[in-house]
Each structure stands twice: as structure tokens, then as C-alpha cells.
Design a protein around this motif. Structure first.
Motif, short mmCIF file in Angstrom:
data_model
loop_
_atom_site.label_atom_id
_atom_site.label_comp_id
_atom_site.label_asym_id
_atom_site.label_seq_id
_atom_site.Cartn_x
_atom_site.Cartn_y
_atom_site.Cartn_z
N ARG A 27 -2.75 -1.32 -10.73
CA ARG A 27 -3.90 -0.63 -10.04
C ARG A 27 -4.01 -1.05 -8.81
NH1 ARG A 27 -7.59 -2.43 -15.16
NH2 ARG A 27 -6.61 -4.39 -14.52
N SER A 28 -3.73 -2.34 -8.59
CA SER A 28 -3.89 -2.82 -7.06
C SER A 28 -2.44 -2.69 -6.22
CB SER A 28 -4.41 -4.25 -6.84
OG SER A 28 -3.54 -5.02 -7.59
N ARG A 29 -1.51 -2.32 -6.86
CA ARG A 29 -0.09 -2.16 -6.22
C ARG A 29 0.28 -3.53 -5.75
NH1 ARG A 29 1.60 2.86 -5.78
NH2 ARG A 29 2.55 2.52 -3.76
N SER A 30 -0.19 -4.62 -6.31
CA SER A 30 0.40 -6.10 -5.78
C SER A 30 0.95 -6.80 -6.96
CB SER A 30 -1.16 -6.84 -5.36
OG SER A 30 -1.94 -7.19 -6.44
N GLY A 31 1.74 -7.77 -6.50
CA GLY A 31 2.21 -8.64 -7.49
C GLY A 31 3.03 -9.82 -6.63
N TRP A 32 4.03 -10.44 -7.25
CA TRP A 32 4.84 -11.37 -6.97
C TRP A 32 6.15 -11.48 -7.56
CZ3 TRP A 32 5.68 -14.74 -10.94
CH2 TRP A 32 4.75 -14.86 -11.85
N PRO A 53 -0.82 -4.60 -1.06
CA PRO A 53 -0.96 -3.24 -0.77
C PRO A 53 -0.58 -2.74 0.45
CG PRO A 53 -2.85 -4.06 -2.23
CD PRO A 53 -1.86 -5.36 -1.59
N GLY A 54 0.06 -1.62 0.70
CA GLY A 54 0.34 -1.20 1.99
C GLY A 54 1.53 -1.61 2.21
N GLN A 55 2.54 -2.40 1.56
CA GLN A 55 3.66 -2.45 1.80
C GLN A 55 4.77 -1.92 0.81
OE1 GLN A 55 4.41 -6.84 1.91
NE2 GLN A 55 3.39 -6.88 4.05
N LEU A 56 4.31 -1.26 -0.24
CA LEU A 56 4.93 -0.54 -1.16
C LEU A 56 4.96 1.03 -0.88
CD1 LEU A 56 3.84 -1.89 -4.63
CD2 LEU A 56 5.99 -2.28 -3.63
N LEU A 57 6.16 1.67 -1.11
CA LEU A 57 6.35 3.04 -1.07
C LEU A 57 5.23 3.83 -1.90
CD1 LEU A 57 10.05 3.40 -0.63
CD2 LEU A 57 8.43 3.58 1.32
N PRO A 58 4.84 5.05 -1.44
CA PRO A 58 3.97 5.58 -2.60
C PRO A 58 4.59 5.95 -3.82
CG PRO A 58 3.72 6.69 -0.47
CD PRO A 58 4.86 5.53 -0.15
#
Length: 91
Positions: free
Chosen positions: A19-24, A78-83
Motif C-alpha cells: 500500500r505505501s510502496r515502502s519496505g526494507w 515512496p517515490g524511489q520505486l518505478l510505477p
């Protein structure tokens, strides 16, 4: 087990929130070693006292420790992943 004992191995663990397109992600490279009764009693006791239980079914009579030689990782923000380009982009 025999192939991993005293072998150079890599262990990776990661998490992504779709959902947030975030992770580690964390990657550890090092030497694998099976923990046996031949090790110091304190190491064997400390390992078994962790209370860690495997989630996979089957026999679990072995412990492998990883002696780190290199540790790396990254945070995905977010913002660093390609769509996403479809349903399979982030399974």
C-alpha cells in the motif's frame, strides 16, 4: 545441511508494504557453521534458549549460525520505486 556447513552463504530478509510502496531489505554474507555439542556449552545453551521456533513443518534438529563477513541493506521509500506496471509488479 552438509553442503552448508563451513560454506560461504548469503541470507536475505526483507519486507515490503504494497500500500505505501515502502519496505526494507537486509543481506548478510558469511560463513555458515552448524552448532553442535562440540561447540562451547554456553553457545549451544544460548542458541536453544532463544525460543525461536521454525514455521515450516518437518524435522528441526539442527541450528546453523552465520558468522558475518559483510552486511548490507536498503530502505525502500515512496517515490524511489518505478510505477507498478500491472498486477504482477509487486506480488
Amino acid at each position: 545441511m552438509a553442503a552448508a556447513d563451513h560454506a560461504n552463504v548469503t541470507f536475505e530478509v526483507d519486507e515490503i508494504d504494497q500500500r505505501s510502496r515502502s519496505g526494507w531489505s537486509v543481506l548478510v554474507r558469511g560463513l555458515a557453521e552448524e552448532i553442535t555439542g562440540a561447540h562451547r556449552a554456553e553457545l549451544v545453551e544460548r542458541t536453544t534458549a532463544t525460543g525461536v521456533t521454525p514455521w515450516a513443518p518437518g524435522e528441526h534438529g539442527h541450528w546453523i549460525r552465520l558468522i558475518p563477513q559483510d552486511i548490507g541493506g536498503r530502505r525502500i521509500v515512496p517515490g524511489q520505486l518505478l510505477p507498478a506496471s500491472g498486477d504482477a509488479a509487486y506480488p
